[in-house]
Design an enzyme around this catalytic site. Structure first.
Site, mmCIF file in Angstrom:
data_model
loop_
_atom_site.group_PDB
_atom_site.id
_atom_site.type_symbol
_atom_site.label_atom_id
_atom_site.label_comp_id
_atom_site.label_asym_id
_atom_site.label_seq_id
_atom_site.Cartn_x
_atom_site.Cartn_y
_atom_site.Cartn_z
ATOM 1 N N LYS A 121 0.903 -1.171 -0.033
ATOM 2 C CA LYS A 121 -0.003 -0.134 -0.112
ATOM 3 C C LYS A 121 0.730 1.218 -0.078
ATOM 4 C CE LYS A 121 -4.190 -1.690 1.976
ATOM 5 N NZ LYS A 121 -5.361 -1.684 3.134
ATOM 6 N N LYS A 202 -4.615 -11.616 -6.238
ATOM 7 C CA LYS A 202 -5.958 -11.664 -5.572
ATOM 8 C C LYS A 202 -7.252 -10.858 -5.618
ATOM 9 C CE LYS A 202 -5.661 -9.189 -1.460
ATOM 10 N NZ LYS A 202 -6.294 -8.539 -0.404
ATOM 11 N N LYS A 205 -10.901 -5.274 -3.333
ATOM 12 C CA LYS A 205 -12.164 -4.457 -2.957
ATOM 13 C C LYS A 205 -11.754 -3.227 -3.853
ATOM 14 C CE LYS A 205 -12.290 -5.108 1.485
ATOM 15 N NZ LYS A 205 -12.659 -4.344 2.876
HETATM 16 P P1 TYM Z 1 -10.528 -6.685 4.654
HETATM 17 O O1 TYM Z 1 -11.664 -5.690 4.689
HETATM 18 O O2 TYM Z 1 -9.492 -6.558 3.361
HETATM 19 O O3 TYM Z 1 -11.150 -8.160 4.148
HETATM 20 C C1 TYM Z 1 -12.100 -8.718 4.823
HETATM 21 C C2 TYM Z 1 -11.828 -10.325 4.918
HETATM 22 O O4 TYM Z 1 -12.047 -10.667 3.426
HETATM 23 C C3 TYM Z 1 -11.000 -11.642 3.360
HETATM 24 N N1 TYM Z 1 -10.711 -11.655 2.026
HETATM 25 C C4 TYM Z 1 -10.427 -12.428 1.197
HETATM 26 N N2 TYM Z 1 -10.530 -13.978 1.275
HETATM 27 C C5 TYM Z 1 -10.506 -14.739 0.041
HETATM 28 N N3 TYM Z 1 -10.131 -14.243 -1.016
HETATM 29 C C6 TYM Z 1 -9.771 -12.858 -1.458
HETATM 30 N N4 TYM Z 1 -9.550 -12.476 -2.470
HETATM 31 C C7 TYM Z 1 -9.885 -11.895 -0.291
HETATM 32 N N5 TYM Z 1 -9.862 -10.623 -0.157
HETATM 33 C C8 TYM Z 1 -10.195 -10.219 1.272
HETATM 34 C C9 TYM Z 1 -9.696 -11.063 4.302
HETATM 35 O O5 TYM Z 1 -8.795 -12.086 4.661
HETATM 36 C C10 TYM Z 1 -10.462 -10.506 5.454
HETATM 37 O O6 TYM Z 1 -10.759 -11.842 6.408
HETATM 38 N N6 TYM Z 1 -7.249 -6.131 8.294
HETATM 39 C C11 TYM Z 1 -8.623 -6.662 7.917
HETATM 40 C C12 TYM Z 1 -9.632 -6.251 8.744
HETATM 41 C C13 TYM Z 1 -9.526 -6.288 10.126
HETATM 42 C C14 TYM Z 1 -9.647 -7.759 10.964
HETATM 43 C C15 TYM Z 1 -9.431 -7.342 12.316
HETATM 44 C C16 TYM Z 1 -9.749 -8.972 10.526
HETATM 45 C C17 TYM Z 1 -9.370 -5.405 10.954
HETATM 46 N N7 TYM Z 1 -9.114 -5.792 12.247
HETATM 47 C C18 TYM Z 1 -9.424 -8.128 13.153
HETATM 48 C C19 TYM Z 1 -9.737 -9.873 11.540
HETATM 49 C C20 TYM Z 1 -9.601 -9.583 12.707
HETATM 50 C C21 TYM Z 1 -8.795 -6.385 6.421
HETATM 51 O O7 TYM Z 1 -8.403 -5.149 5.743
HETATM 52 O O8 TYM Z 1 -9.658 -7.005 5.979
#
Ligand code: TYM
Length: 338
Positions: A121, A202, A205
């Site tokens: 990022k 991957k 979003k």
């Molecule tokens: P975020 O918002 O990017 O993504 C949310 C969840 O979706 C999963 N994910 C995917 N799984 C499979 N294939 C993909 N292409 C894919 N893209 C995203 C992510 O692994 C995630 O589980 N930092 C985290 C949010 C967060 C969090 C936490 C998660 C903040 N605090 C505490 C767990 C525990 C994030 O940005 O996820």
């Protein structure tokens, strides 16, 4: 429900950032896994709006507020049951930010510079806020604030959860056993859904917002979903075996397998040697069958703001009950207060 300090069941915490277009990867890697865990664990799921501030130039205030509600509604529409799970907005529980400060003080800077997400990022920008670097510390705080045992996430978050483990361990070494060291929970199939336009990256979003045909948004129309699968990158052959498939075909087979739960052999017997057109439409069919009822529920929830607010008010209250007690223990352990 379990009391705040004692756990009747092991606990789960996870979250999604309310930014970009929530997509099929988020659903397969996270939301659908959460849904399956609700009986075995005491579950807490938050919408991590504080994390969304780490790239302030792309997230406008009104949009953040709107997306926060939309993502909460997506949790509910995906089958997260507010009677069994706690659903809340991260910024409504101030203990997250407070604990993040304390944990930041025990986190070596080198650990944060090594995070691949930070590198990616920050490489894309001329200047980044400090919050982008300390992002994983806030994530660690989200988790240990509830003494979570397991954190169900997609593959891309593994490194952050490992950091949360390291931070909790370091805290315990310095100040005595206070925090539960969490484990990562990653599903075997579907934890890394790839972009349909570029199956070597991957599904993301932010890319999904900019590039048509990259992601399947959970709220996309059936027509758009069919079109995106129709255009998905494959290859010029007809091999549809998990071992030998090209990345694009493997991605389609994996999505199909993650949704249907069918064994590999059965899937290969259906699609191997056929043209990929058949595979693409079969994947689109199973995805639509999964998403159409979800979209219907999502609309109903968004049309009933009183219901959504009720769920989130109750969720924040329950989360605070646990968080406030754990924060008292942390403050006592480090010597804060009189
Ligand atoms: P975020 O918002 O990017 O993504 C949310 C969840 O979706 C999963 N994910 C995917 N799984 C499979 N294939 C993909 N292409 C894919 N893209 C995203 C992510 O692994 C995630 O589980 N930092 C985290 C949010 C967060 C969090 C936490 C998660 C903040 N605090 C505490 C767990 C525990 C994030 O940005 O996820």
């Amino acid at each position: 429900m379990a009391s705040a300090t004692s756990k009747e069941k092991p606990r789960i915490l996870s979250g999604v950032q309310p930014t970009g277009r929530i997509h099929l990867g988020n659903y397969l890697g996270a939301l659908s896994v959460w849904r399956e865990q609700q009986d075995g664990y005491e579950c807490l799921f938050c919408v991590v709006d504080l994390h969304a501030l780490t790239i302030p130039e792309v997230v406008r205030p009104d949009e953040l507020r709107r997306k926060t509600r939309e993502v909460c509604a997506l949790y509910l529409a995906s089958g997260i049951d507010p009677e069994r799970s706690t659903i809340f907005v991260q910024s409504e529980v101030h203990e997250h930010a407070e604990l993040a400060w304390v944990l930041g003080c025990v986190t070596p800077l080198g650990w944060l510079h090594r995070m691949t997400q930070f590198k990616t990022k920050s490489d894309q920008r001329e200047s980044v806020g400090t919050g982008l670097l300390t992002y994983p510390v806030l994530q660690a705080a989200d988790i240990v604030l509830y003494q979570a045992d397991q954190v169900p996430v997609g593959q891309d978050q593994k490194q952050h959860i490992e950091l949360a483990r390291d931070v909790a361990q370091r805290f315990n070494q310095l100040f005595g056993e206070t925090l539960t060291v969490p484990d990562v929970m990653i599903r075997e199939v579907g934890a890394r859904v790839m972009g349909l336009d570029d199956p070597t990256a991957k599904m993301s979003k932010s890319v999904g917002e900019k590039v048509k045909g990259h992601a399947i948004g959970l709220l996309d129309s059936p027509k758009a979903i069919r079109k995106a699968f129709g255009r998905a990158v494959t290859d010029s052959g007809n091999v549809a075996r998990f071992e030998d498939a090209s990345p694009g075909v493997l991605n389609l087979l994996t999505i199909y397998r993650a949704i249907t739960g069918k064994p590999r052999e059965e899937i290969e017997a259906t699609f191997d040697g056929q043209g990929y057109g058949h595979l693409k439409m079969a994947v689109a069919d199973v995805v639509l069958a999964e998403l159409e009822p979800l979209q219907q529920r999502w609309k109903e929830i968004m049309d009933d703001p009183t219901y959504l607010d009720g769920v989130l008010d109750r969720g924040a209250e329950r989360a605070r009950e646990i968080a406030s007690k754990v924060l008292v223990d942390v403050k006592r352990a480090v010597g804060l207060g009189r």
